[in-house]
Design a protein around this motif. Structure first.
Motif, PDB file in Angstrom:
ATOM      1  N   UNK A 255      73.956  34.891  36.147  1.00 53.41           N
ATOM      2  CA  UNK A 255      73.428  36.221  36.525  1.00 53.41           C
ATOM      3  C   UNK A 255      74.593  37.015  36.933  1.00 53.41           C
ATOM      4  N   UNK A 256      75.819  36.564  37.503  1.00 52.34           N
ATOM      5  CA  UNK A 256      76.514  37.304  38.156  1.00 52.34           C
ATOM      6  C   UNK A 256      77.554  38.012  37.070  1.00 52.34           C
TER       7      UNK A 256
ATOM      8  N   UNK B 180      67.018  35.123  26.005  1.00 49.08           N
ATOM      9  CA  UNK B 180      68.384  34.224  26.066  1.00 49.08           C
ATOM     10  C   UNK B 180      69.049  34.072  24.863  1.00 49.08           C
ATOM     11  N   UNK B 181      69.349  32.773  24.570  1.00 47.59           N
ATOM     12  CA  UNK B 181      69.928  32.677  23.355  1.00 47.59           C
ATOM     13  C   UNK B 181      68.935  32.259  22.053  1.00 47.59           C
TER      14      UNK B 181
ATOM     15  N   UNK C  21      67.661  41.275  28.859  1.00 50.61           N
ATOM     16  CA  UNK C  21      68.468  42.578  29.335  1.00 50.61           C
ATOM     17  C   UNK C  21      69.699  42.332  29.496  1.00 50.61           C
ATOM     18  N   UNK C  22      70.397  41.216  29.126  1.00 53.77           N
ATOM     19  CA  UNK C  22      71.886  40.815  29.249  1.00 53.77           C
ATOM     20  C   UNK C  22      72.592  40.860  27.988  1.00 53.77           C
ATOM     21  N   UNK C  23      73.177  41.715  27.616  1.00 48.71           N
ATOM     22  CA  UNK C  23      74.014  41.792  26.329  1.00 48.71           C
ATOM     23  C   UNK C  23      75.088  40.768  26.347  1.00 48.71           C
TER      24      UNK C  23
ATOM     25  N   UNK D  99      72.949  26.348  38.623  1.00 42.88           N
ATOM     26  CA  UNK D  99      71.673  27.108  38.376  1.00 42.88           C
ATOM     27  C   UNK D  99      70.407  26.545  38.119  1.00 42.88           C
ATOM     28  N   UNK D 100      70.288  25.463  37.614  1.00 41.25           N
ATOM     29  CA  UNK D 100      68.786  24.902  37.296  1.00 41.25           C
ATOM     30  C   UNK D 100      68.364  24.260  38.604  1.00 41.25           C
ATOM     31  N   UNK D 101      69.244  23.810  39.613  1.00 41.48           N
ATOM     32  CA  UNK D 101      68.619  23.324  40.878  1.00 41.48           C
ATOM     33  C   UNK D 101      68.197  24.529  41.673  1.00 41.48           C
ATOM     34  N   UNK D 102      69.069  25.921  41.664  1.00 37.71           N
ATOM     35  CA  UNK D 102      68.627  27.039  42.430  1.00 37.71           C
ATOM     36  C   UNK D 102      67.487  27.376  41.751  1.00 37.71           C
ATOM     37  N   UNK D 103      67.332  27.341  40.302  1.00 37.37           N
ATOM     38  CA  UNK D 103      66.121  27.850  39.706  1.00 37.37           C
ATOM     39  C   UNK D 103      64.726  27.094  40.298  1.00 37.37           C
ATOM     40  N   UNK D 104      65.089  25.780  40.473  1.00 36.99           N
ATOM     41  CA  UNK D 104      63.851  25.079  41.097  1.00 36.99           C
ATOM     42  C   UNK D 104      63.477  25.668  42.719  1.00 36.99           C
ATOM     43  N   UNK D 105      64.499  25.858  43.228  1.00 39.31           N
ATOM     44  CA  UNK D 105      64.363  26.500  44.681  1.00 39.31           C
ATOM     45  C   UNK D 105      63.683  27.918  44.635  1.00 39.31           C
TER      46      UNK D 105
END
Length: 259
Positions: free
Chosen positions: A21-22, A75-76, A101-103, A198-204
């Motif tokens: 997302x950065x 997403x994709x 929302x991400x081009x 990102x997957x681990x952060x998504x769970x958090x």
């Protein structure tokens, strides 16, 4: 070391940002991550089972009309493509709007939907669905955890207003088992991408079923939105409206249906 495998999961982590997302995310790693979502979603998201249960089961009741579906945070477009394939296999007609929302997602998304004219990609804000018009179905996969609680409230207000038949919001359950499973599986299988971090952060950033129930009771006390747990480690918001299979142009006050 223990925190690496078993972090504090008492509350949602709303302070850290996922790497993809950065704005300065490496383009090649981002593309590789989006492409990896195809098999990650197929293996672990439970989205296909949910769509069969809450979308295709309704479509089968009136198989001769054309349905509309909004895929939020597409997403994709791997899930949008699967929906189109499944509808074709069942000889059902559906028009899919894939919203993101991400081009930076667009090159992979357009590559994915080649030969699928029933899918339209739209770049836009998920908190303002009114400009897109109502849909028979609204679906999201691993989107809610990107939002703050207030953004979730605004999003659900828009979803309720724009849904004719049913909506399904599939997301991550915050649990130690899920976190440990993601650590092992993504560490082994999702190399050279953002998927592991990102997957681990998504769970958090994910949810406990009870906190979602409290949230819904507080902000949507009259809306029978069900909080459903499903494997592997997913928590889902589901709501059905009356008039399954009704004419697309039919209007009137929504009738909630318990499923």
């Amino acid at each position: 070391m223990l925190r690496f495998f078993l972090p504090d999961l008492m509350s949602r982590n709303l302070t850290e940002q996922e790497l993809m997302d950065r704005s300065d995310a490496d383009p090649e790693l981002l593309r590789r991550t989006v492409r990896q979502f195809r098999w990650i979603n197929a293996l672990f998201s439970s989205s296909r089972r949910l769509l069969r249960t809450h979308v295709f089961s309704i479509m089968q009741q009136n198989p001769f009309r054309t349905y509309s579906l909004l895929d939020v945070g597409a997403g994709g477009c791997d899930i949008a493509q699967w929906i189109a394939r499944e509808a074709r296999r069942r000889h059902l007609k559906i028009q899919i709007t894939a919203l993101d929302n991400d081009p930076r997602m667009l090159p992979v998304a357009y590559e994915t939907i080649e030969n699928f004219p029933e899918i339209q990609i739209v770049e836009g804000n998920a908190l303002d669905l009114g400009s897109l018009g109502p849909f028979d179905f609204i679906f999201s996969n691993h989107f809610l955890h990107h939002l703050s609680w207030e953004e979730i409230r605004l999003f659900l207000l828009s979803v309720i207003a724009q849904t004719r038949l049913a909506f399904v919001m599939n997301d991550l359950k915050r649990s130690r088992a899920a976190y440990l499973g993601a650590t092992l599986s993504l560490g082994l299988l999702a190399r050279h991408s953002f998927a592991f971090y990102d997957g681990r952060l998504s769970i958090r950033r994910g949810f406990l079923p009870d906190e979602l129930k409290v949230f819904l009771h507080t902000h949507f006390p009259d809306a029978p939105i069900e909080v459903v747990e499903t494997s592997p480690a997913r928590v889902v918001l589901v709501s059905h409206f009356g008039g399954e299979g009704c004419d697309q142009e039919s209007k009137g006050e929504k009738e909630w249906v318990m499923f």
